[in-house]
Design a protein around this motif. Structure first.
Motif, PDB file in Angstrom:
ATOM      1  N   THR A  97       0.839  -1.351   0.119  1.00 19.11           N
ATOM      2  CA  THR A  97      -0.198  -0.144   0.010  1.00 19.11           C
ATOM      3  C   THR A  97       0.801   1.234  -0.018  1.00 19.11           C
ATOM      4  O   THR A  97       0.301   2.247  -0.109  1.00 19.11           O
ATOM      5  N   ASP A  98       2.272   1.107  -0.170  1.00 16.68           N
ATOM      6  CA  ASP A  98       3.106   2.655   0.120  1.00 16.68           C
ATOM      7  C   ASP A  98       3.684   2.626  -1.323  1.00 16.68           C
ATOM      8  O   ASP A  98       4.546   1.821  -1.874  1.00 16.68           O
ATOM      9  N   ALA A  99       3.154   3.605  -2.273  1.00 17.95           N
ATOM     10  CA  ALA A  99       3.557   3.876  -3.536  1.00 17.95           C
ATOM     11  C   ALA A  99       4.989   4.205  -3.371  1.00 17.95           C
ATOM     12  O   ALA A  99       5.727   4.283  -4.540  1.00 17.95           O
ATOM     13  N   ASP A 100       5.661   4.887  -2.416  1.00 18.82           N
ATOM     14  CA  ASP A 100       6.808   5.608  -2.463  1.00 18.82           C
ATOM     15  C   ASP A 100       8.047   4.752  -1.892  1.00 18.82           C
ATOM     16  O   ASP A 100       9.203   5.012  -1.782  1.00 18.82           O
ATOM     17  N   ALA A 101       7.601   3.406  -1.432  1.00 20.86           N
ATOM     18  CA  ALA A 101       8.537   2.749  -0.575  1.00 20.86           C
ATOM     19  C   ALA A 101       9.521   2.024  -1.659  1.00 20.86           C
ATOM     20  O   ALA A 101       9.217   1.581  -2.696  1.00 20.86           O
ATOM     21  N   GLU A 102      10.917   2.012  -1.277  1.00 23.44           N
ATOM     22  CA  GLU A 102      12.010   1.562  -1.756  1.00 23.44           C
ATOM     23  C   GLU A 102      11.727   0.067  -1.927  1.00 23.44           C
ATOM     24  O   GLU A 102      11.950  -0.724  -2.718  1.00 23.44           O
ATOM     25  N   GLN A 103      11.376  -0.709  -0.602  1.00 24.67           N
ATOM     26  CA  GLN A 103      11.288  -1.963  -0.487  1.00 24.67           C
ATOM     27  C   GLN A 103      10.418  -1.962   0.821  1.00 24.67           C
ATOM     28  O   GLN A 103      10.562  -1.953   1.952  1.00 24.67           O
ATOM     29  N   GLU A 104       9.002  -2.221   0.180  1.00 27.64           N
ATOM     30  CA  GLU A 104       7.942  -2.327   1.172  1.00 27.64           C
ATOM     31  C   GLU A 104       7.919  -3.772   1.840  1.00 27.64           C
ATOM     32  O   GLU A 104       8.183  -4.628   1.240  1.00 27.64           O
ATOM     33  N   ARG A 105       7.484  -3.814   2.911  1.00 29.67           N
ATOM     34  CA  ARG A 105       7.613  -5.109   3.907  1.00 29.67           C
ATOM     35  C   ARG A 105       6.221  -5.407   4.428  1.00 29.67           C
ATOM     36  O   ARG A 105       6.476  -4.750   5.750  1.00 29.67           O
ATOM     37  N   PRO A 106       5.420  -5.613   3.893  1.00 25.14           N
ATOM     38  CA  PRO A 106       3.990  -5.706   4.392  1.00 25.14           C
ATOM     39  C   PRO A 106       4.149  -6.694   5.305  1.00 25.14           C
ATOM     40  O   PRO A 106       4.767  -7.678   5.273  1.00 25.14           O
ATOM     41  N   THR A 107       2.948  -6.829   6.323  1.00 26.50           N
ATOM     42  CA  THR A 107       2.626  -7.708   7.138  1.00 26.50           C
ATOM     43  C   THR A 107       1.213  -8.458   6.809  1.00 26.50           C
ATOM     44  O   THR A 107       0.785  -9.519   7.180  1.00 26.50           O
ATOM     45  N   ARG A 108       0.498  -7.533   6.061  1.00 23.26           N
ATOM     46  CA  ARG A 108      -0.922  -8.162   5.679  1.00 23.26           C
ATOM     47  C   ARG A 108      -0.909  -8.985   4.169  1.00 23.26           C
ATOM     48  O   ARG A 108      -0.044  -8.588   3.378  1.00 23.26           O
ATOM     49  N   ILE A 109      -1.393 -10.075   4.102  1.00 28.36           N
ATOM     50  CA  ILE A 109      -1.715 -10.736   3.066  1.00 28.36           C
ATOM     51  C   ILE A 109      -3.196 -10.371   2.690  1.00 28.36           C
ATOM     52  O   ILE A 109      -4.140 -10.202   3.102  1.00 28.36           O
ATOM     53  N   GLY A 110      -3.491 -10.502   1.203  1.00 28.57           N
ATOM     54  CA  GLY A 110      -4.721 -10.463   0.549  1.00 28.57           C
ATOM     55  C   GLY A 110      -5.224 -11.851   0.237  1.00 28.57           C
ATOM     56  O   GLY A 110      -4.674 -12.575  -0.190  1.00 28.57           O
ATOM     57  N   LEU A 111      -6.673 -12.005   0.755  1.00 31.60           N
ATOM     58  CA  LEU A 111      -7.351 -13.332   0.128  1.00 31.60           C
ATOM     59  C   LEU A 111      -8.477 -12.613  -0.760  1.00 31.60           C
ATOM     60  O   LEU A 111      -9.455 -12.113  -0.309  1.00 31.60           O
ATOM     61  N   ILE A 112      -8.290 -12.893  -2.202  1.00 31.78           N
ATOM     62  CA  ILE A 112      -8.997 -12.196  -3.397  1.00 31.78           C
ATOM     63  C   ILE A 112     -10.301 -13.578  -3.267  1.00 31.78           C
ATOM     64  O   ILE A 112      -9.895 -14.686  -3.985  1.00 31.78           O
ATOM     65  N   ASP A 113     -11.599 -13.161  -3.272  1.00 30.60           N
ATOM     66  CA  ASP A 113     -12.698 -13.970  -3.302  1.00 30.60           C
ATOM     67  C   ASP A 113     -13.120 -13.629  -4.815  1.00 30.60           C
ATOM     68  O   ASP A 113     -13.761 -12.753  -4.988  1.00 30.60           O
ATOM     69  N   THR A 114     -12.785 -14.692  -5.826  1.00 26.11           N
ATOM     70  CA  THR A 114     -13.091 -14.279  -7.225  1.00 26.11           C
ATOM     71  C   THR A 114     -14.761 -14.434  -7.369  1.00 26.11           C
ATOM     72  O   THR A 114     -15.055 -14.377  -8.443  1.00 26.11           O
ATOM     73  N   ARG A 115     -15.556 -15.202  -6.644  1.00 27.25           N
ATOM     74  CA  ARG A 115     -16.847 -15.167  -6.558  1.00 27.25           C
ATOM     75  C   ARG A 115     -17.405 -13.894  -6.325  1.00 27.25           C
ATOM     76  O   ARG A 115     -18.486 -13.596  -7.122  1.00 27.25           O
ATOM     77  N   THR A 116     -17.048 -13.193  -5.485  1.00 25.30           N
ATOM     78  CA  THR A 116     -17.655 -11.999  -5.079  1.00 25.30           C
ATOM     79  C   THR A 116     -17.002 -10.706  -5.247  1.00 25.30           C
ATOM     80  O   THR A 116     -17.483  -9.683  -5.169  1.00 25.30           O
ATOM     81  N   ASP A 117     -15.815 -10.615  -5.931  1.00 21.92           N
ATOM     82  CA  ASP A 117     -14.810  -9.815  -6.495  1.00 21.92           C
ATOM     83  C   ASP A 117     -14.615  -9.007  -5.192  1.00 21.92           C
ATOM     84  O   ASP A 117     -14.498  -7.736  -5.111  1.00 21.92           O
ATOM     85  N   GLU A 118     -14.161  -9.761  -3.877  1.00 22.38           N
ATOM     86  CA  GLU A 118     -13.987  -8.868  -2.760  1.00 22.38           C
ATOM     87  C   GLU A 118     -12.592  -9.468  -2.236  1.00 22.38           C
ATOM     88  O   GLU A 118     -12.208 -10.505  -2.776  1.00 22.38           O
ATOM     89  N   ILE A 119     -11.970  -8.633  -1.463  1.00 18.19           N
ATOM     90  CA  ILE A 119     -10.560  -9.072  -0.948  1.00 18.19           C
ATOM     91  C   ILE A 119     -10.515  -8.748   0.638  1.00 18.19           C
ATOM     92  O   ILE A 119     -11.087  -7.963   1.124  1.00 18.19           O
ATOM     93  N   ARG A 120     -10.233  -9.971   1.297  1.00 24.45           N
ATOM     94  CA  ARG A 120     -10.069  -9.939   2.565  1.00 24.45           C
ATOM     95  C   ARG A 120      -8.485  -9.892   3.152  1.00 24.45           C
ATOM     96  O   ARG A 120      -7.619 -10.573   2.423  1.00 24.45           O
TER      97      ARG A 120
END
Length: 220
Positions: free
Chosen positions: A62-85
């Motif tokens: 989520t950081d467009a300016d990061a040289e090397q972003e180190r996220p702790t969140r992962i995304g789970l994309i539900d392709t049935r409902t077009d939602e991301i958890r």
């Protein structure tokens, strides 16, 4: 656009998730569907699908300016409902940390050395497996670091710092074996297969003999 994965198909055909910089896009039933996100910038450039699961595992930056972003969140994309958890793993990870299990489980190896095994449908953590020592992503992505691959019901985790390969039973959430490696691992690929029956092996041996005769004739 960067990052793609196939999910479980529908009756109308294949389902694909694509990464963008403002949330993923799902191709399903002959049309594209935008996945809404809260952030102006949200990039999922590494995605991992399972043909038995409608949910795609993705990194979540989520950081467009990061040289090397180190996220702790992962995304789970539900392709049935077009939602991301999103699920916060509590520790950072990198692009070689992510994989899928045989039942569609989401696997995430984090900096604290834990292999997190999640139910992709709910985001619930099924197991936290202490598999390597704490680590951090190298400054250059080409340098060695831990990596995860899955074959069958086993996850194979490289430990670059210790020159080891660890084998994890995904369903049980336990390390079942570890091997010393002669060199520092960078990439990993896992190949599985079925042993030949004696009859098949004998037939192959006979074919090999004939091929050898032909090869000798060519030499002459």
């Amino acid at each position: 656009m960067h990052g793609e994965a196939a999910a479980a198909p529908t009756a109308q055909g294949d389902v694909i998730s694509l990464g963008c910089e403002n949330g993923p896009v799902v191709y399903r039933d002959g049309a594209f569907h935008k996945v809404a996100v809260q952030e102006d910038y949200q990039r999922s450039g590494n995605q991992f699908g399972s043909h038995g699961s409608p949910v795609v595992l993705a990194d979540y930056k989520t950081d467009a300016d990061a040289e090397q972003e180190r996220p702790t969140r992962i995304g789970l994309i539900d392709t049935r409902t077009d939602e991301i958890r999103t699920v916060d793993a509590g520790s950072a990870y990198w692009f070689r940390s992510l994989a899928r299990g045989p039942e569609g489980e989401a696997l995430v190896l984090t900096y604290d050395g834990q292999l997190n095994i999640l139910d992709a449908d709910t985001g619930d953590v099924l197991h936290e497996v202490a598999v390597v020592e704490p680590w951090e992503e190298p400054e250059e992505w080409q340098e060695p670091g831990p990596a995860v691959k899955v074959a069958g019901d086993r996850a194979y985790v490289t430990d670059a710092a210790a020159r080891k390969l660890h084998v994890v039973d995904i369903a049980a959430g336990t390390v079942v074996d570890s091997f010393d490696l002669p060199e520092t691992p960078t990439e990993i690929a896992v190949v599985d297969g079925e042993p030949e029956s004696p009859a098949t092996a004998e037939a192959g041996h006979e074919d090999h003999d004939h091929a050898g005769d032909a090869h000798e004739g060519h030499d002459h």
